[in-house]
Design an enzyme around this catalytic site. Sequence first.
Site, PDB file in Angstrom:
ATOM      1  N   CYS A 134     -26.655 106.883  99.223  1.00 39.91           N
ATOM      2  CA  CYS A 134     -27.521 106.619 100.367  1.00 39.91           C
ATOM      3  C   CYS A 134     -27.653 107.876 101.239  1.00 39.91           C
ATOM      4  CB  CYS A 134     -26.964 105.471 101.200  1.00 39.91           C
ATOM      5  SG  CYS A 134     -28.007 105.018 102.601  1.00 39.91           S
ATOM      6  N   CYS A 138     -24.238 106.538 108.225  1.00 38.49           N
ATOM      7  CA  CYS A 138     -23.427 105.497 108.874  1.00 38.49           C
ATOM      8  C   CYS A 138     -21.949 105.866 108.711  1.00 38.49           C
ATOM      9  CB  CYS A 138     -23.697 104.137 108.255  1.00 38.49           C
ATOM     10  SG  CYS A 138     -25.447 103.685 108.232  1.00 38.49           S
ATOM     11  N   CYS A 141     -19.563 103.835 106.337  1.00 38.37           N
ATOM     12  CA  CYS A 141     -19.995 103.424 104.997  1.00 38.37           C
ATOM     13  C   CYS A 141     -19.610 104.413 103.894  1.00 38.37           C
ATOM     14  CB  CYS A 141     -21.510 103.224 104.987  1.00 38.37           C
ATOM     15  SG  CYS A 141     -22.113 102.555 103.425  1.00 38.37           S
ATOM     16  N   CYS A 178     -26.478  86.894  98.161  1.00 36.05           N
ATOM     17  CA  CYS A 178     -27.000  88.029  98.913  1.00 36.05           C
ATOM     18  C   CYS A 178     -27.016  89.277  98.041  1.00 36.05           C
ATOM     19  CB  CYS A 178     -26.146  88.293 100.149  1.00 36.05           C
ATOM     20  SG  CYS A 178     -25.883  86.831 101.180  1.00 36.05           S
ATOM     21  N   CYS A 211     -30.580  85.856 100.073  1.00 37.07           N
ATOM     22  CA  CYS A 211     -30.609  86.822 101.180  1.00 37.07           C
ATOM     23  C   CYS A 211     -30.643  88.230 100.595  1.00 37.07           C
ATOM     24  CB  CYS A 211     -29.371  86.639 102.064  1.00 37.07           C
ATOM     25  SG  CYS A 211     -29.254  87.805 103.454  1.00 37.07           S
ATOM     26  N   CYS A 271     -30.538  87.348 109.476  1.00 32.45           N
ATOM     27  CA  CYS A 271     -29.081  87.460 109.455  1.00 32.45           C
ATOM     28  C   CYS A 271     -28.754  88.799 110.097  1.00 32.45           C
ATOM     29  CB  CYS A 271     -28.567  87.403 108.016  1.00 32.45           C
ATOM     30  SG  CYS A 271     -26.806  87.768 107.837  1.00 32.45           S
ATOM     31  N   ARG A 343     -20.583  84.117 110.871  1.00 32.85           N
ATOM     32  CA  ARG A 343     -19.896  84.430 109.610  1.00 32.85           C
ATOM     33  C   ARG A 343     -18.662  85.299 109.855  1.00 32.85           C
ATOM     34  NH1 ARG A 343     -24.062  86.132 106.559  1.00 32.85           N
ATOM     35  NH2 ARG A 343     -24.372  83.954 106.007  1.00 32.85           N
TER      36      ARG A 343
END
Length: 470
Positions: A134, A138, A141, A178, A211, A271, A343
Amino acid sequence: MMNLSTSMRVALVRRCSSSIAASSTPLLVARTLARSIHSTARVDHAAIYANPSVGATDSITPPPPPREAHDAAYYADLATRGVIRNNWSKEEIRSIYESPLLDLVFQSAKVHRLHHNPRQVQQCTLLSIKTGGCSEDCAYCPQSSRYKTTVKASKLLPEDEVLAAARRAKDAGSTRFCMGTAWRDLDGRKSNFKQILSYVKEIRGMGMEVCCTLGMLSADQAKQLKEAGLTAYNHNVDTSREYYAKIITTRTYEERLNTIAHVQAAGISVCSGGIIGLGESDTDRIGMLYTLSNLPTHPESVPINALLAVEGTPLEKQEPVKVWEMLRMIATARIIMPRAMVRLSAGRVRFSAPEQALCFMAGANSVFTGDKLLTTPNNDKNEDKAMFELLGITGKPAFFSESSATKSDFGSFEEPSTDTGSFENGAVDPNFVSKLDLSEPVDLNAPGVSKTCPKKQLLAERENADRPTI
């Protein structure tokens, strides 16, 4: 004015009559009356407390203990009467968040039991269908190409692998599947997006909620996902607006909110939650909840993640989140967003079964199951099964609401009759809510305040669903 019983008033009048008759000045009359009231009330309380059977039908009710006008109990009172707000202030959320922990959990549990079946927890499975490489930065991550971690970049998983994973998840009890991809957005990925749309259709055909978390979306991409049958789209705000730039610089806070707006406009459930343990303050945690609770429609799901620090990322040295921190977040989220699924998400692997039980009590009613959460470890499925059996928890069935948390998971409601707090077009019946004993009630006519359904109707729905009596 003290609340005196009828017999005590009669005795008081008799006592004062003889004294007043002999008094020659108004001052003496006033003193006599005051002494009589004080004496009568004290004697009556002593008698009642010494023997509860005495004066059972003719006694003084002691005044309730004083409490702050703005605390968890105050706002839980409103939530248990169906008041849903989208105009929270940070100060109000802070007053809930900073309530004594046991009080906070008690109040959130009351809200939870009104709006949800407390014995049901939704089981979701998350699969990384495109891992690593990616371009984003972040700080939490391990999939970022900027950090040296053990995660290796891979291409989009083929259809047979994805559908096989979905079937295994369904067989294991999951009702939501998901799919996540490690990329910034879908620009220049038309073939991949077309494949993902086909995955959504196939998995929805299995009777599961579907999702996706695919990065930023345009309005047209959100519309295509809706047409394919997508149930929900995950796009976390991660943290507060103020702390955000310390965690991510390659995507703005507004870009995240724009994607959420596109998803809601397309009629897909949102979400959206965040991560705690990034080095943020309590003020930042409150700020994150502030953003979520003031969206035009509350998210259908609010995942609360506890950072799992990964070696090689900028946050690798962060201390693990304690269960007490997670409890405050879950309980506060439950009170300010009563209808949302909350959640207990990443980081659950660090919590024992008793600690997770506290989270369920506070209002968490969704978890991720399976061996992994994208690239980080998750709880063992056999341990989860044993915990559910021990706690008397069952899995929540799939539902396919086409909007976010504007409706209960019980389904649609007819408008109530006037004797239970009627409303038209979402307007509040002030007479119904004004019965609350609140010293400074919320302005029920203000923008961002709406009335859902009253307790009477919710209880009727529970009975029809053979749910436990609350």
